[in-house]
Design an enzyme around this catalytic site. Structure first.
Site, short mmCIF file in Angstrom:
data_model
loop_
_atom_site.label_atom_id
_atom_site.label_comp_id
_atom_site.label_asym_id
_atom_site.label_seq_id
_atom_site.Cartn_x
_atom_site.Cartn_y
_atom_site.Cartn_z
N CYS A 131 68.55 38.70 15.66
CA CYS A 131 67.24 38.34 15.11
C CYS A 131 66.22 39.41 15.47
O CYS A 131 65.69 39.43 16.58
CB CYS A 131 66.78 36.98 15.61
SG CYS A 131 65.19 36.51 14.88
N CYS A 134 62.67 38.08 16.50
CA CYS A 134 62.59 37.58 17.88
C CYS A 134 62.69 38.74 18.88
O CYS A 134 61.99 38.74 19.90
CB CYS A 134 63.67 36.54 18.13
SG CYS A 134 63.40 35.00 17.20
#
EC number: 1.11.1.28
Length: 176
Positions: A131, A134
């Site tokens: 991700c 993130c």
């Protein structure tokens, strides 16, 4: 099973993995809590029962119970966030970025666990799940807290090695 037993179970082709695991576990850039919280959160993220059992057993010798629980809480929370925020990013429609996440987050801090530690664990887990949103967010938090790129790089290295350990041992078990 212990981490030593996991290393012994590695096939000859994974010699580099064994050397890198030794290097990660004996590094000096992370505190003991940061290292073992990272390794535990990463083991949980790999979903490898074999690796998780061995790491959790060894982490018990290095982490207070509440710290281990926090590392697992970070992995659990990031399992939600990594899927959600990666998907919103990959859709490519900017309108999704303005919609509220509406994801509950009750575990925000634990006494004895600095925010920096949980942010490092979040970076490691996000590296495994891929991700980018993130990763960027948690790295920015760490940078803002004065954490060096070398320390962030160390948790990325740990994440890569724990992931490779799980992939290799689970592959061998499946072929075995």
């Amino acid at each position: 099973m212990s981490i030593s037993a996991l290393k012994a179970a590695l096939p000859p082709y994974a010699r580099d993995l064994e050397l890198n695991l030794d290097s990660v576990l004996t590094g000096d850039l992370l505190t003991e809590q940061q290292l073992w919280g990272t390794v535990l959160a990463c083991a949980m993220t790999t979903r490898s029962a074999l690796v998780l059992r061995a790491v959790a057993a060894e982490a018990d010798d290095h982490l207070k119970p509440e710290v281990a629980e926090t590392a697992k809480a970070v992995a659990s929370r990031m399992a939600i966030h990594n899927v959600y925020f990666r998907a919103k990013h990959l859709i490519g429609d900017e309108a999704y970025q303005h919609l509220p996440a509406r994801l509950r987050r009750q575990v925000t801090s634990t006494p004895g666990v600095p925010m920096v530690d949980s942010e490092l664990w979040s970076v490691a887990v996000s590296a495994i799940t891929g991700c980018g949103v993130c990763l960027e967010s948690h790295e920015r938090s760490l940078h803002g807290a004065g954490v060096s790129r070398e320390v962030v790089d160390e948790v990325l290295r740990a994440a890569a090695v724990v992931h490779a350990l799980a992939v290799t041992l689970d592959t061998e078990a499946a072929l075995g």
